[in-house]
Design a protein around this motif. Structure first.
Motif, mmCIF file in Angstrom:
data_model
loop_
_atom_site.group_PDB
_atom_site.id
_atom_site.type_symbol
_atom_site.label_atom_id
_atom_site.label_comp_id
_atom_site.label_asym_id
_atom_site.label_seq_id
_atom_site.Cartn_x
_atom_site.Cartn_y
_atom_site.Cartn_z
ATOM 1 N N TYR A 297 0.775 -1.241 0.000
ATOM 2 C CA TYR A 297 0.000 0.000 0.000
ATOM 3 C C TYR A 297 0.808 1.293 0.000
ATOM 4 O O TYR A 297 0.227 2.366 -0.076
ATOM 5 C CB TYR A 297 -0.935 0.023 1.220
ATOM 6 N N ALA A 298 2.106 1.224 0.139
ATOM 7 C CA ALA A 298 2.841 2.488 0.289
ATOM 8 C C ALA A 298 3.956 2.658 -0.732
ATOM 9 O O ALA A 298 4.989 3.220 -0.450
ATOM 10 C CB ALA A 298 3.405 2.595 1.700
ATOM 11 N N ARG A 299 3.732 2.157 -1.937
ATOM 12 C CA ARG A 299 4.785 2.254 -2.944
ATOM 13 C C ARG A 299 4.626 3.479 -3.828
ATOM 14 O O ARG A 299 5.479 3.793 -4.630
ATOM 15 C CB ARG A 299 4.765 0.989 -3.827
ATOM 16 N N ASP B 43 25.410 -6.051 -12.127
ATOM 17 C CA ASP B 43 25.024 -6.786 -10.926
ATOM 18 C C ASP B 43 23.527 -6.614 -10.671
ATOM 19 O O ASP B 43 22.809 -7.555 -10.360
ATOM 20 C CB ASP B 43 25.760 -6.236 -9.695
ATOM 21 N N ARG B 44 23.090 -5.369 -10.799
ATOM 22 C CA ARG B 44 21.715 -5.031 -10.452
ATOM 23 C C ARG B 44 20.709 -5.505 -11.495
ATOM 24 O O ARG B 44 19.619 -5.975 -11.168
ATOM 25 C CB ARG B 44 21.608 -3.517 -10.235
ATOM 26 N N LEU B 45 21.087 -5.413 -12.762
ATOM 27 C CA LEU B 45 20.163 -5.870 -13.810
ATOM 28 C C LEU B 45 19.944 -7.385 -13.717
ATOM 29 O O LEU B 45 18.812 -7.869 -13.741
ATOM 30 C CB LEU B 45 20.701 -5.529 -15.210
ATOM 31 N N ILE B 46 21.034 -8.109 -13.596
ATOM 32 C CA ILE B 46 20.919 -9.569 -13.597
ATOM 33 C C ILE B 46 20.219 -10.060 -12.320
ATOM 34 O O ILE B 46 19.342 -10.921 -12.365
ATOM 35 C CB ILE B 46 22.309 -10.230 -13.761
ATOM 36 N N HIS B 47 20.576 -9.466 -11.196
ATOM 37 C CA HIS B 47 19.902 -9.836 -9.947
ATOM 38 C C HIS B 47 18.409 -9.492 -10.030
ATOM 39 O O HIS B 47 17.550 -10.269 -9.637
ATOM 40 C CB HIS B 47 20.568 -9.117 -8.764
ATOM 41 N N GLY B 48 18.134 -8.308 -10.566
ATOM 42 C CA GLY B 48 16.742 -7.880 -10.721
ATOM 43 C C GLY B 48 15.960 -8.831 -11.607
ATOM 44 O O GLY B 48 14.816 -9.178 -11.318
ATOM 45 N N HIS B 49 16.598 -9.285 -12.678
ATOM 46 C CA HIS B 49 15.917 -10.215 -13.579
ATOM 47 C C HIS B 49 15.607 -11.538 -12.865
ATOM 48 O O HIS B 49 14.517 -12.091 -12.997
ATOM 49 C CB HIS B 49 16.756 -10.477 -14.827
ATOM 50 N N ARG B 50 16.578 -12.016 -12.097
ATOM 51 C CA ARG B 50 16.328 -13.256 -11.341
ATOM 52 C C ARG B 50 15.160 -13.080 -10.366
ATOM 53 O O ARG B 50 14.331 -13.979 -10.204
ATOM 54 C CB ARG B 50 17.594 -13.648 -10.553
ATOM 55 N N LEU B 51 15.097 -11.922 -9.720
ATOM 56 C CA LEU B 51 13.984 -11.674 -8.800
ATOM 57 C C LEU B 51 12.655 -11.621 -9.537
ATOM 58 O O LEU B 51 11.633 -12.089 -9.037
ATOM 59 C CB LEU B 51 14.201 -10.346 -8.068
ATOM 60 N N SER B 52 12.706 -11.058 -10.749
ATOM 61 C CA SER B 52 11.458 -10.915 -11.508
ATOM 62 C C SER B 52 10.872 -12.275 -11.872
ATOM 63 O O SER B 52 9.681 -12.400 -12.128
ATOM 64 C CB SER B 52 11.691 -10.082 -12.761
ATOM 65 N N ASN C 272 8.579 -5.995 -6.282
ATOM 66 C CA ASN C 272 9.012 -4.629 -5.963
ATOM 67 C C ASN C 272 10.532 -4.520 -5.948
ATOM 68 O O ASN C 272 11.108 -3.571 -6.478
ATOM 69 C CB ASN C 272 8.483 -4.202 -4.588
ATOM 70 N N MET C 273 11.162 -5.493 -5.325
ATOM 71 C CA MET C 273 12.629 -5.463 -5.259
ATOM 72 C C MET C 273 13.227 -5.616 -6.658
ATOM 73 O O MET C 273 14.220 -4.978 -6.990
ATOM 74 C CB MET C 273 13.153 -6.555 -4.318
ATOM 75 N N ALA C 274 12.602 -6.472 -7.464
ATOM 76 C CA ALA C 274 13.075 -6.649 -8.843
ATOM 77 C C ALA C 274 13.007 -5.322 -9.595
ATOM 78 O O ALA C 274 13.960 -4.905 -10.245
ATOM 79 C CB ALA C 274 12.234 -7.699 -9.553
#
Lengths: 132, 262
Positions: A79-81, B25-34, B51-53
């Motif tokens: 809710y807070a994004r 680092d961030r793109l590949i990690h983000g893709h894994r999270l997605s 959200n973290m992705a």
């Protein structure tokens, strides 16, 4: 194995979530109440957010979480994004005492015919109007 | 070894190289999270992972944009979509398959803790206003990633027998990829010498202390550092997993370069 009725959207659940016991973390994190302890889903929490400093908290919705810290985080993620507010409250849903439909008559009906309880019922004195 | 002042063109290239290391680092990690989207253990955690992705892919996009500006490239998408695996500069830790939820959280925690100290040091060091502003903005999100993953480590470690077993197994499995986070090659060395980037080894102890502290609180054993440590991904020697990830990530853009959202 069918263990009974499960809410449809929580049907994917690896078994290591279903019976988290928090043996030693219980005191630190858990605010699970007695009647939610044996269920196979996380307890429900109501989420309130404060849009601005000094404004009253508003109800945003509800989320599931195993304990209060995770409830806060889940509330934030749900809710807070989008800049909705500056503070969040989470309250275990079963800690809220709500009025029932049976309460409707004695609670609310008496006010029906008492418009004079609203300040708008009274006309503003001329002297006050002038000052505006 | 008398020159500390190398040609601007080289210095610019060096800066771009360091930004790409940070961004990849961030793109590949983000893709894994997605990859968790729609597969999260709970609806709320599904959202948290997505959200973290988004955060991490956003960090990468901003960094690519910054690098593109420096290099005079028109489009930052080039970095994400038109480089082959050998040109990617991410550490191997982030390209490993997402595994189970425990593995994902163990990686998130280790990498977020690393990013936390790295960004802290970078914010102190970086002079460029645009770059620094970007880092400060991303740092706030990194703090949240660290908090979220830390809480999960505590709960999984000190939860049930099964969750303990899984998260301990995850840390044991990923540990050989932690050494690379603090490797320094010649590129790092010259970037540090020229004040373009921070020396990651300066916060290794802080990182170690934080990790030890959390694992201990979670009743987990800290894996032994005295074991084979993977290295070389930053220089392009990746695991087999990166190629497959890129095949999926880059396919559409490469096959239909003119594709547009309609």
């Amino acid at each position: 194995m069918n263990t009974g009725w499960v809410k449809p959207f929580i049907c994917i659940k690896p078994d290591y979530y279903s019976n988290l016991k928090y043996a030693t973390l219980k005191n630190k994190f858990s605010t699970m109440s007695e009647n939610s302890k044996n269920k196979t889903e996380w307890p429900l929490w109501e989420v309130f957010y404060q849009p601005k400093d000094g404004k009253p908290f508003e109800h945003a919705g509800s989320i599931h979480a195993a304990d209060s810290e995770m409830a806060l985080q889940n509330a934030r993620d749900t809710y807070a994004r989008r800049n909705e507010g500056i503070a969040i409250w989470v309250v275990p849903s079963d800690q809220i005492t709500a009025s029932t439909t049976e309460d409707e008559e004695p609670f609310f009906d008496p006010a029906d015919d008492k418009p004079y309880r609203h300040p708008q019922f009274y006309s503003t004195p001329r002297a006050v109007k002038k000052r505006k | 070894m008398s020159t500390t002042d190398i040609k601007p063109k080289t210095k610019v290239k060096l800066l771009v190289e360091m930004i790409l290391r940070l961004a990849d680092d961030r793109l590949i990690h983000g893709h894994r999270l997605s990859e968790w989207t729609g597969h999260g253990p709970e609806l709320e955690e599904d959202l948290a992972l997505a959200n973290m992705a988004l955060d991490m892919i956003g960090h990468a996009a901003a960094l690519y944009g910054y690098a593109a500006g420096i290099e005079g490239k028109e489009d930052e998408d080039y970095y994400a979509y038109f480089r082959d695996d050998i040109d990617f500069k991410n550490v191997a830790m982030v390209e490993l398959p997402k595994g189970d939820f425990a593995f994902t959280m163990a990686r998130q925690f280790l990498f977020s803790a690393y990013s936390y100290f790295l960004y802290q040091k970078l914010i102190e060091t970086v002079q460029d206003e645009q770059f620094n502003g970007m880092l400060q903005k991303h740092f706030k999100e990194i703090k949240y990633h660290l908090r979220h993953s830390r809480e999960w480590i505590l709960r999984l470690g000190d939860g049930t027998e099964e969750s303990h077993k899984r998260i301990q197994g995850a840390f044991d499995e990923i540990w050989m990829y932690t050494g690379e986070l603090f490797d320094l090659d010649e590129v790092d060395q010259s970037a540090i010498e020229q004040g373009l980037f921070v020396d990651v080894t300066t916060f290794k102890d802080e990182w170690k202390n934080l990790v030890n502290e959390v694992l201990e609180e979670a009743t987990l054993d800290v894996p032994d550092d005295d074991q084979y440590m993977f290295s070389g991904a930053r220089q392009g020697r990746h695991t087999e997993y990166l190629g497959r990830l890129l095949a999926e990530m880059q396919f559409l853009r490469r096959s239909y370069p003119d594709a547009e959202w309609k």
